[in-house]
Enzyme design. Structure first.
Site, PDB file in Angstrom:
ATOM      1  N   TYR A 245      -1.451 -71.803  39.803  1.00 58.47           N
ATOM      2  CA  TYR A 245      -2.313 -72.473  38.701  1.00 58.47           C
ATOM      3  C   TYR A 245      -2.486 -71.952  38.063  1.00 58.47           C
ATOM      4  O   TYR A 245      -3.004 -72.699  36.660  1.00 58.47           O
ATOM      5  CB  TYR A 245      -4.025 -72.252  40.291  1.00 58.47           C
ATOM      6  CG  TYR A 245      -5.218 -72.880  39.665  1.00 58.47           C
ATOM      7  CD1 TYR A 245      -5.448 -74.878  39.401  1.00 58.47           C
ATOM      8  CD2 TYR A 245      -5.962 -71.717  38.686  1.00 58.47           C
ATOM      9  CE1 TYR A 245      -6.477 -74.275  38.547  1.00 58.47           C
ATOM     10  CE2 TYR A 245      -6.734 -72.040  38.169  1.00 58.47           C
ATOM     11  CZ  TYR A 245      -7.496 -73.699  38.030  1.00 58.47           C
ATOM     12  OH  TYR A 245      -8.437 -73.857  37.590  1.00 58.47           O
TER      13      TYR A 245
ATOM     14  N   GLU B 101     -15.464 -75.906  41.535  1.00 55.02           N
ATOM     15  CA  GLU B 101     -15.981 -75.269  40.652  1.00 55.02           C
ATOM     16  C   GLU B 101     -17.632 -74.685  41.148  1.00 55.02           C
ATOM     17  O   GLU B 101     -18.077 -73.728  41.405  1.00 55.02           O
ATOM     18  CB  GLU B 101     -16.461 -75.270  39.099  1.00 55.02           C
ATOM     19  CG  GLU B 101     -15.102 -74.761  38.417  1.00 55.02           C
ATOM     20  CD  GLU B 101     -14.304 -73.245  38.032  1.00 55.02           C
ATOM     21  OE1 GLU B 101     -15.249 -72.454  38.868  1.00 55.02           O
ATOM     22  OE2 GLU B 101     -12.925 -73.598  37.716  1.00 55.02           O
TER      23      GLU B 101
ATOM     24  N   TRP C  23     -12.668 -67.244  43.460  1.00 57.00           N
ATOM     25  CA  TRP C  23     -12.105 -68.846  42.868  1.00 57.00           C
ATOM     26  C   TRP C  23     -10.836 -68.964  44.301  1.00 57.00           C
ATOM     27  O   TRP C  23      -9.985 -69.540  44.414  1.00 57.00           O
ATOM     28  CB  TRP C  23     -11.279 -68.527  41.739  1.00 57.00           C
ATOM     29  CG  TRP C  23     -10.350 -69.896  41.466  1.00 57.00           C
ATOM     30  CD1 TRP C  23      -9.477 -70.261  41.196  1.00 57.00           C
ATOM     31  CD2 TRP C  23     -10.878 -71.275  41.592  1.00 57.00           C
ATOM     32  NE1 TRP C  23      -9.154 -71.398  40.818  1.00 57.00           N
ATOM     33  CE2 TRP C  23      -9.676 -72.174  40.903  1.00 57.00           C
ATOM     34  CE3 TRP C  23     -12.108 -71.535  41.506  1.00 57.00           C
ATOM     35  CZ2 TRP C  23      -9.650 -73.237  41.198  1.00 57.00           C
ATOM     36  CZ3 TRP C  23     -11.717 -72.941  41.645  1.00 57.00           C
ATOM     37  CH2 TRP C  23     -10.706 -74.359  41.574  1.00 57.00           C
TER      38      TRP C  23
END
Length: 183
Positions: free
Chosen positions: A12, A34, A42
């Site tokens: 990512y 988000e 995350w």
């Protein structure tokens, strides 16, 4: 997950994070993810990303905007996503607001990138590292809230702006390791 930076996270970082995004579907996806990340890591959200794509109709805002109470209740039972009622409800609300911006301006891309005149903004370096918010994230957060978006506080929006490349926070010495990337 083995170690702090698993291969999915590294991929990512190396292939997506910080690259300018102009595709409305991906902009909606990243805004949703988000918001889902608020209060979590995350990497937790990244591990659930495929489940989110399935659960939220591949982030087609037209489809998500039509999720009824029954569909939203089913999402609360889906172990593949974060089962937080406020976050699920906000995704549907945000899809509706997202579509309104598309109707008004032609695309969410046009809306978002207008804040930086179409070019990635740089964040001034701070002695403590990257900030968690800026005047730009404050401005966009305030405007999104005014338009009915939820889970778009300034810290979430700053992380979003970094992720979709509106803000360029790559360091000059950035390696291909996540220490130079998000979070």
């Amino acid at each position: 997950m083995g170690g702090r930076w698993d291969s999915q996270y590294i991929r990512y970082h190396d292939e997506e994070w910080g690259r300018p995004v102009h595709d409305d579907r991906l902009l909606f996806e990243m805004l949703t993810l988000e918001g889902a990340q608020a209060g979590l890591s995350w990497s937790t959200i990244l591990r659930k990303r495929a489940n989110y794509q399935r659960a939220f109709a591949r982030f087609d805002p037209r489809k998500v905007a039509r999720f009824d109470a029954r569909r939203r209740a089913a999402l609360l039972r889906d172990p593949g996503i974060v089962r937080n009622k406020l976050k699920i409800e906000s995704t549907v609300t945000n899809a509706r607001a997202f579509l309104e911006i598309q109707r008004e301006l032609g695309s969410f891309d046009r809306y978002l990138w207008s804040f930086v005149n179409g070019r990635p903004a740089s964040t001034p370096a701070h002695a403590q590292g990257r900030p968690s918010r800026t005047a730009l994230s404050d401005q966009i957060s305030k405007d999104l809230k005014k338009r009915g978006f939820r889970f778009v506080g300034t810290t979430i929006i700053y992380a979003y702006l970094q992720a979709v490349g509106v803000v360029n926070d790559h360091t000059r010495t950035a390696s291909s390791r996540p220490s130079a990337g998000p979070y």
